[in-house]
Design an enzyme around this catalytic site. Structure first.
Site, PDB file in Angstrom:
ATOM      1  N   GLY A 515       1.025  -1.277  -0.142  1.00  0.00           N
ATOM      2  CA  GLY A 515       0.173   0.056   0.100  1.00  0.00           C
ATOM      3  C   GLY A 515       0.791   1.268  -0.040  1.00  0.00           C
ATOM      4  O   GLY A 515       0.619   2.152  -0.825  1.00  0.00           O
ATOM      5  N   ASN A 634       6.145   6.614   8.515  1.00  0.00           N
ATOM      6  CA  ASN A 634       5.668   6.811   9.801  1.00  0.00           C
ATOM      7  C   ASN A 634       6.379   6.014  10.716  1.00  0.00           C
ATOM      8  O   ASN A 634       5.982   4.949  10.843  1.00  0.00           O
ATOM      9  CB  ASN A 634       4.258   6.770  10.015  1.00  0.00           C
ATOM     10  CG  ASN A 634       3.601   7.149  11.245  1.00  0.00           C
ATOM     11  OD1 ASN A 634       4.252   7.203  12.405  1.00  0.00           O
ATOM     12  ND2 ASN A 634       2.233   7.166  11.256  1.00  0.00           N
ATOM     13  N   GLU A 708       3.635  -7.140   6.540  1.00  0.00           N
ATOM     14  CA  GLU A 708       3.696  -8.514   6.674  1.00  0.00           C
ATOM     15  C   GLU A 708       5.014  -9.098   6.950  1.00  0.00           C
ATOM     16  O   GLU A 708       5.123 -10.370   7.496  1.00  0.00           O
ATOM     17  CB  GLU A 708       3.024  -9.297   5.750  1.00  0.00           C
ATOM     18  CG  GLU A 708       1.420  -9.176   5.498  1.00  0.00           C
ATOM     19  CD  GLU A 708       0.809  -9.376   4.027  1.00  0.00           C
ATOM     20  OE1 GLU A 708       0.549 -10.503   3.759  1.00  0.00           O
ATOM     21  OE2 GLU A 708       0.955  -8.414   3.100  1.00  0.00           O
TER      22      GLU A 708
END
Lengths: 741, 325
Positions: A515, A634, A708
């Site tokens: 993403g 982040n 993941e």
């Protein structure tokens, strides 16, 4: 002075909404038109695993209080299967029962309780057949996936070597081990739920339903309902956990929408927790055999990885546990992977938390630990001796790989040098103490398909960044805001991110931990395009101070245009020229670099466990993970993602298990007390660290995927530590105390 | 969940008057509401007893008196309980989750139903839920099931941790019906499944648990509850041991022992108690004493490990107790 939020510890922009309950999840939405009264649906599921429904008595349910409709194979909703998307059949369209827990009826009533109570009054008669349930006994077929997926088997042989068996036979040391892991479930906190609403002439459908790929959800519902894709909008801003279980759309949305269309009312359908275990997919049960052939000093000569994964007759997830593990991790002149399916009458499978890489790495990294013991070489040193700088069998190199640094930094942080190779050599009171390690590897590439992002600049100096990816709880919404603020050089609080709505430009699928790496370049391009649009406004608007200037005269920095001796914020410029906003929508896709390199994220796990000398229960007491993931967007969310991944790995190793009854096809666990994942008490403080190594190729920021990665290898690190503590090698997951007594 | 009548009496007498054939008493609701949602229990009347004056945690010369409606968390936090009956506090704190302990009552805890997955799944047979419908646990998945006190009709474990500790300590249960009150030793309160696994205790129709009394003893202050399970919280015991010892120096004067997670009822081990009595607290003593602890076990396909686990749990509990003496 605006400091970019990129890479810092940034609180979730939606954190307050989530902890105060203001965030709306799928089942929280009321009907958008308060005068249209919502109806509630409840599913009935099969109690046999294979056969057909000979009769269904729905009279009592139809006459029960509040019931509006009862749908079944004898009163169909007319759904169509979508070839290639999820399950290969449509529920309620025939009388065949394909697995235990399959949808066989749906009751719609004025209240959810009335629907549930009426559902309990339906009686079903079956013609039952013996289900095919045994992973060990049913026939094997190649685990061939859809087009684009790697082939299920592949062999690389050094010149002059006839076969992988010959390469193994010629090796000084051979380790052979077979592993088994049971069916596992995503168990997202939010049960799958949908609200389906049609417009008044029933030509446009709005679905409120958690989705990892909002556009796929809308497209699948449209196909199943027989309406054009443009007729369906899916809204999914908050998702109570995905873990793969919200990648492929299940039939809940289409069923609710079909009933809503027929009844001309909004319909809400919420799965009961026990239904989530069968209506929604799970991870296959998997058997794996690894053979490693090496020299006496631990240099690999041959790697063989054979996998057998359960594949439901209804579809859908193709399990290839060797592809991104044994086929890429270590340098070896001879390599063979063979991945097979075993067709069974079980509920559908789906992607789940590093779907193939977590099981594949458990097998490979446990076998590597066994090779370390067989050769007497330290497990870290063994991995460094087999370090791959190019993908085995190809000359292909990685965009960026600093796995060796992960091993060294991790070993130092963890205190690996204090480990004793001899099992059972450390005892602390009633506890045997052991240390183990393993490698993490997970694909880090951008998604190949084109995605879009939109940046709007407003006259109040705020910006809106939009891309219909999903935030499954990972922090994607905050990532969008951070990236927008960074690219525009404005404070984070002036950026509003938007995602999870098919009315927005289609964004990155929230899958494969891609993403961020996929979204970041799209937002960068959209920001640049919006700035270019702003410059056009500046030089063409009569009221602009730069009217008539050349583009080259203007520069954009930190929210302002500069040129010809003056500066103006974009908001001020837009106000001056009388415009509310400028915007740009771009389509972004990787270029030729996508195939010129391999992209993986890497890491090293180090684990300390204690196993009780008397009663055998294993407890993880320390864990260090060091990862190489490129640039961090982040820091807080990155740490949370790795911590979450490691917790999944601990659960994978020690707890997660849903036994399948072979004679009935029934799953033993159907709730979150019996299907066990770790609780807080099982998890020590996890030491997480990442290298500061931006990827020079993948995108301009240098950000690869992280989500993941922590799940891959962590189960093996736990198992290897348990071996070091006890001298017992458990290859049959989960590693529970009964196997250590 | 089926429709039912709901009443909220204010006195024990009123509550007992409502206790007709289809009635169920509601205290914390952590078992009853759960099982009603699953359609496992379908009372026609729910009698909410929370307004009844069955409260209080009192210590006097006779022992510890606990009202049936006291919450698990309050009993676990009680100073006297922690000091004089540590295994009771430990058993409570190792049960369920903090949220459940804040709701669940002491009376309800003693009456909680088994966690057997077949009992809870109305799409399968279960002799306890529906007499005569069979026991799929015999051939199904039975890793968590009982090895002691089982019958061909039922192998479900008794789920309560508290009951194991209370049985070890010789607790009395106080009961009331409209006809009067009586007191029953908890040890004889529970029924073995035999051919009637749906009968789990000696309660008469409409009878209400009003409280318990745990006697004073020389051993209760020196007690431990050890619970063994796969994860560290929010799971029922695979095996547990409640052990209380009266010490004479390093010698065990006498011991009281009950075990959980292995039996169809909280399981006393008098043979092990006798083997420990008068013995020096050594590893050899412990190993010798537990040798017969699992005698009579009837293991199934997945729970045979429980015999060894039971013995080791006991040895560990003895060792913990000896080390903390």
């Amino acid at each position: 002075m605006t400091v970019s939020p990129l890479g810092r510890d940034i609180d979730r922009v939606d954190g307050r909404a989530k902890v105060t309950g203001a965030a709306r999840y799928s089942a929280d939405y009321p009907a958008s038109d308060p005068t249209s009264k919502m109806a509630h649906a409840y599913l009935v599921t099969s109690t046999i695993a294979r056969g057909s429904i000979s009769a269904m008595d729905t009279a009592a349910a139809q006459n029960a209080p509040g019931v509006i409709g009862v749908y079944s194979p004898f009163n169909k909703l007319g759904l169509r299967p979508m070839p290639g998307i999820g399950e290969n059949y449509a529920p309620l369209e025939d009388t065949q029962v394909r697995f235990r827990g399959q949808i066989i009826a749906m009751v719609v009533a004025e209240s959810s309780r009335q629907a549930r109570d009426a559902a309990g009054l339906i009686t079903t008669t079956y013609d039952e057949q013996q289900p095919r349930t045994s992973l060990a006994d049913e026939p094997r077929v190649p685990a061939a996936g859809p087009p684009g997926q790697p082939p299920p088997s592949a062999t690389v042989l050094a010149p002059g070597v006839d076969s992988i068996e010959a390469a193994l036979a010629a090796s000084d040391v051979v380790v052979e081990a077979t592993f088994h892991q049971p069916m596992q479930h995503a168990v997202a906190m939010e049960p799958h739920a949908v609200l389906a609403e049609w417009n008044s002439d029933r030509t446009q459908l709005t679905l409120y339903s958690g989705a990892q790929l909002p556009h796929l959800g809308a497209m699948a519902a449209a196909g199943r309902l027989g309406v054009p894709p443009t007729a369906v909008r899916l809204i999914s801003p908050y998702v109570g956990g995905g873990f793969g279980s919200r990648v492929m759309p299940w039939y809940d949305a289409a069923l609710a929408a079909a009933a809503a269309r027929q009844l001309n009312r909004p319909v809400r359908l919420v799965l009961a927790r026990e239904q989530v275990f069968t209506v929604v997919g799970h991870r296959s049960a998997i058997d794996q055999t690894i053979k490693l052939g090496a020299s006496r000093d631990g240099v690999l000569n041959a790697v063989s990885h054979v996998t057998d994964a359960s594949m439901p007759f209804v579809g859908y997830r193709h399990m290839q546990p060797a592809v991104d593990t044994s086929a890429v991790l270590y340098k070896t002149p001879n390599l063979s992977i063979d991945q097979r399916h075993v067709m069974l009458d079980v509920p559908p499978t789906c992607a789940m938390r590093a779907p193939t890489e977590a099981p594949g790495s458990f097998a490979l990294e446990t076998a590597m630990d066994e090779l370390a013991i067989a050769t007497g070489i330290d497990p870290v040193e063994l991995r460094l001796r087999n370090y791959a700088t190019a993908v085995p069998g190809t000359g292909l190199r990685w965009s960026s790989k600093h796995l060796d640094e992960c091993y060294r930094v991790g070993a130092r942080r963890f205190g690996w040098s204090a480990r004793r190779a001899e099992p059972r050599s450390r005892v602390d009171g009633h506890w045997l103490v052991g240390m183990g390690m393993a490698t993490a590897i997970y694909p880090g590439s951008r998604r190949p398909e084109p995605i879009q992002a939109r940046v709007q600049l407003f006259d109040d100096d705020t910006a809106v960044v939009s891309s219909a990816t999903a935030d499954t709880g990972t922090g994607a919404l905050t990532m969008l805001a951070i990236t927008g603020a960074h690219e525009l050089g404005i404070p984070l609080r002036r950026v509003t991110p938007e995602l999870g709505d098919t009315a927005l430009p289609p964004g990155a699928p929230s899958v494969a931990s891609a993403g961020t790496s996929t979204t970041v370049p799209a937002v960068e391009s959209a920001a640049n395009a919006a700035i270019a649009e702003l410059v056009t406004v500046a030089i063409t608007s009569p009221r602009s101070p730069w009217h008539g200037a050349n583009r080259e005269d203007l520069t954009y920095e930190k929210g302002k245009l500069h040129g010809k001796g003056r500066s103006m914020s974009f908001g001020r410029l837009l106000t001056t020229v009388g415009r509310r906003n400028v915007e740009a929508t771009v389509t972004a896709q990787p270029g030729p670099e996508a195939t010129q390199y391999r992209y993986h994220s890497f890491g090293a796990h180090f684990c300390e466990v204690r196993v009780n000398r008397y009663t055998g229960e294993p407890r993880v007491t320390r864990f260090t993970t060091v990862v190489d993931i490129g640039r961090v967007v982040n820091a807080q969310a990155t740490r949370s993602q790795i911590v979450g991944g490691v917790i999944f790995g601990i659960g994978h190793a020690l707890l997660e298990d849903n036994p399948l009854e072979l004679d009935t096809g029934r799953l033993a666990a159907s709730n979150m007390a019996d299907y066990m994942v770790p609780v807080n008490a099982d998890i020590p403080d996890l030491d997480v660290h990442w290298l500061d190594r931006p990827d020079p190729v993948i995108n301009n920021l240098g950000a690869r995927g992280v989500g993941e990665l922590g799940t891959v290898g962590s189960a093996a690190a736990v198992g290897n530590a348990i071996y070091n503590a006890t001298g017992i090698r458990v290859r049959n997951l989960p590693i529970t105390l009964d196997k250590l007594l | 969940m089926r429709a039912y009548t709901f009443t909220q009496p204010r006195s024990v007498r009123e509550a007992l008057a409502h206790a007709d054939a289809g009635a169920a008493f509601l205290a914390g609701g952590t078992t009853l509401v759960d099982l009603m949602k699953l359609d496992v229990m379908a009372p026609t009347r729910v009698v909410d007893i929370n307004r009844l004056p069955l409260r209080g945690i009192k210590l006097d010369r006779d022992g510890l008196h606990i009202g049936a409606l006291e919450r698990m968390s309050d009993v676990a936090a009680d100073r006297n309980v922690r000091r004089d009956y540590p295994m009771i506090a430990q058993a409570l704190e190792l049960s369920a989750s903090a949220q459940l302990r804040n709701m669940a009552s002491i009376g309800g805890n003693l009456l909680q139903r088994t966690r057997c997955g077949y009992f809870r799944d109305v799409t399968t047979g279960c002799n306890k839920r529906e007499p005569g419908s069979g026991c799929p646990a015999m051939t199904g998945f039975n890793r968590t099931h009982a090895i002691l006190g089982t019958s061909d009709a039922c192998v479900a474990t008794h789920p309560s941790d508290l009951a194991v500790a209370l049985v070890a300590l010789g607790t009395d249960v106080h009961l009331a019906t409209a006809q009067g009150t009586r007191t029953v030793p908890l040890d004889t309160f529970y029924a073995l499944p035999g051919s009637t696994p749906h009968v789990e205790n000696v309660l008469r129709p409409g009878e209400l648990v009003t409280g318990i009394t745990v006697p004073r003893s020389m051993w209760a202050p020196h007690s431990v509850y050890l619970k063994i399970r796969d994860r560290q919280s929010y799971e029922f015991a695979l095996a547990s041991a409640a052990v209380a010892v009266e010490w004479r120096g390093r010698t065990i004067n006498q011991a009281r022992i009950a075990v959980g997670g292995v039996g169809t009822t909280p399981w006393r081990l008098p043979v092990v108690e006798r083997a420990l009595a008068g013995q020096l607290a050594t590893a050899d003593t412990f190993e010798a004493a537990v040798r017969t602890a699992a005698d009579g076990a009837r293991p199934l396909a997945h729970n045979a490990f429980k015999s060894a686990l039971l013995r080791r749990t006991l040895v560990r509990a003895f060792t913990v107790l000896a080390q903390s003496r």
